[in-house]
Design a protein around this motif. Structure first.
Motif, short mmCIF file in Angstrom:
data_model
loop_
_atom_site.label_atom_id
_atom_site.label_comp_id
_atom_site.label_asym_id
_atom_site.label_seq_id
_atom_site.Cartn_x
_atom_site.Cartn_y
_atom_site.Cartn_z
N SER A 178 7.70 6.19 -10.62
CA SER A 178 6.32 6.58 -10.37
C SER A 178 6.01 7.93 -11.00
O SER A 178 6.86 8.82 -11.06
CB SER A 178 6.05 6.65 -8.87
N THR B 55 0.85 -1.19 0.00
CA THR B 55 0.00 0.00 0.00
C THR B 55 0.89 1.24 0.00
O THR B 55 2.10 1.14 -0.14
CB THR B 55 -0.95 -0.02 1.20
N TYR B 56 0.29 2.41 0.16
CA TYR B 56 1.01 3.66 -0.08
C TYR B 56 0.96 4.58 1.14
O TYR B 56 0.24 5.58 1.15
CB TYR B 56 0.41 4.36 -1.31
N CYS C 239 3.29 11.06 -1.22
CA CYS C 239 3.61 9.71 -0.76
C CYS C 239 4.85 9.25 -1.54
O CYS C 239 5.05 9.65 -2.67
CB CYS C 239 2.40 8.83 -1.04
N CYS C 240 5.70 8.44 -1.09
CA CYS C 240 5.72 7.62 0.11
C CYS C 240 7.18 7.60 0.57
O CYS C 240 8.09 7.61 -0.25
CB CYS C 240 5.29 6.20 -0.16
N TRP D 52 10.63 3.51 -2.77
CA TRP D 52 9.90 4.63 -2.17
C TRP D 52 9.91 5.82 -3.13
O TRP D 52 10.97 6.37 -3.43
CB TRP D 52 10.52 5.00 -0.83
N ASP E 156 6.84 0.95 -4.88
CA ASP E 156 7.15 1.44 -6.22
C ASP E 156 8.56 1.06 -6.64
O ASP E 156 9.52 1.76 -6.32
CB ASP E 156 7.02 2.96 -6.28
#
Length: 425
Positions: free
Chosen positions: A89, A61-62, A95-96, A117, A85
């Protein structure tokens, strides 16, 4: 739940610090969790070595941030922290990040693998003004980590972020596939000391532009070129494109000057650029963009950005190191050096298999089996052709001989104490 509880429970005054060990074969899914606090005095430790990957703490999840340091005297060592990721991205938002530190002292992020990240692997802030660049610049240490695949289009994608007045020692890390390996936001009092890091050749992707991306003001500057660009834009496959790769170590300025970020990362390219930064003994194999960029003027006058005794694969120092205003001091740097072109082989971890040996011109490293992450050995100007690898002290671990001096396991010789607490190597 037991891990979260053990990390976050506050201590009763007078009790011992808490040590939390995670076995190497653990794969712990933290999906759905975020902002997990790590209380003061906690050591979170796995068994990551040159051969062993260590336990994996991961999320699919993020979270805005996965772990938040919530006190002083915290150590995270020997674990893998994986984000969601692994590709570049292009998602919106901030995020993140894996680990966030804010005005905490005596923090050690050591010997971890942190990856995946889209914002930053490690974020260091100082909103409460507890980290002083004068009195305790090394109170936050990020050292001996493998930090990779932290990428985002056009923004974020950092290995280590130093912001909001923070200062840190960033030492002996291996960086690869990050947009920036180290990012400074340029805030007053902020800075870092980056020593003996190894920056590999990958990453740095910023964005790809084509004729459809031209801003409206371009038509005022060059009407004819704007008409041609718009015509090319509507024809599929006809629009020329330009891919921009950015730098690896930086310090932002606090202001924007000129054309802000149209075809490059010119945003925050002038004004105050932190207090100071020291970049020494690092090795840069990355050549797609600048290795280092000072995007303003540091508070420490007249020179606040010291780039000293580094090696670059770039063909010229002007390609390797750039500034937009002033405050840059360079000395003793070498260009055109890429130690990966002359590797050695020997068994440095005692498993009976040959490892790769890398002498960058500033530091020595080895890779277990030739396919594991690089591990720091020593600081030395000696290149591969100037050293002899072999088993000189009978312990079945490879040594490095230089001018008749044997470095057991390739590491520095025993440190001898000096009066006053100093050491002589």
């Amino acid at each position: 739940p037991l891990l979260v509880q053990a990390l976050s429970d506050p201590f009763i005054p007078g009790t011992n610090n808490r040590y939390i060990y995670i076995e190497n074969d653990v794969e712990l899914d933290l999906s759905g969790l975020e902002s997990i606090p790590i209380a003061g005095g906690v050591t979170l430790m796995g068994g990551r070595t040159a051969r062993e990957a260590g336990p994996r703490l991961y999320t699919t999840t993020y979270p805005q941030v996965l772990f938040i340091i919530d006190g002083d005297n915290v150590r995270i060592a020997g674990v893998r922290i994986q984000g969601p990721d692994m590709e570049i991205s292009n998602a919106d938002g901030t995020c993140c990040s894996a680990i966030r530190i804010d005005s905490n002292v005596n923090i050690d992020i050591q010997n971890n693998e942190i990856f995946g990240w889209r914002n930053s692997a490690v974020v260091i802030r100082d909103n409460s003004d507890k980290i002083s660049y004068v009195f305790n610049p090394a109170t936050v240490q990020v050292r001996d980590n493998y930090i990779h695949h932290n990428q985002h289009v056009g923004k974020m994608g950092y290995g280590v972020t130093v912001k909001d007045g923070a200062y840190a020692l960033i030492e002996r890390n291996v960086f690869d596939y990050n947009r920036h390996a180290i990012e400074g936001d340029g805030s007053d009092g902020s800075g870092y000391r980056a020593y003996r890091n190894l920056v590999l050749e990958n990453g740095g992707y910023h964005d790809t532009y084509n004729a459809c991306d031209l801003p409206d003001w371009f038509a005022l500057v060059s009407p004819g070129a704007s008409l041609i660009a718009k015509a090319l834009c509507i024809i599929p496959g006809s629009s020329p494109s330009y891919t921009h790769y950015t730098h690896q170590f930086d310090m932002h300025g606090q202001e924007n000057c000129g054309i802000s970020g149209t075809f490059n990362d010119a945003a925050y390219n002038c004004g105050t650029a932190g207090h100071d930064m020291e970049i020494r003994y690092n090795s840069f194999f990355y050549t797609k963009g600048n290795a280092i960029k000072l995007r303003g003027t540091p508070q420490l006058a007249p020179n606040g950005a010291f780039v000293v005794s580094n090696v670059f694969a770039h063909s010229s120092l002007s390609d390797a190191v750039a500034q937009t205003e002033s405050g840059l001091f360079t000395s003793g740097n070498l260009v055109g050096v890429n130690g990966k072109n002359e590797l050695g082989t020997c068994d440095f971890d005692g498993d009976g298999l040959n490892d790769s040996f890398l002498a960058t011109g500033q530091t020595w490293w080895y890779s277990s089996g030739g396919n594991k992450p690089w591990v720091y050995l020593n600081t030395s100007l000696k290149r591969r052709s100037q050293v002899t690898l072999g088993f000189f002290n009978g312990d079945n671990i490879c040594d490095v001989k230089v001018d008749g001096i044997v470095y057991p396991g390739g590491k520095p010789q025993q440190l001898n104490s000096l009066p006053g607490g100093g050491v002589l190597q």
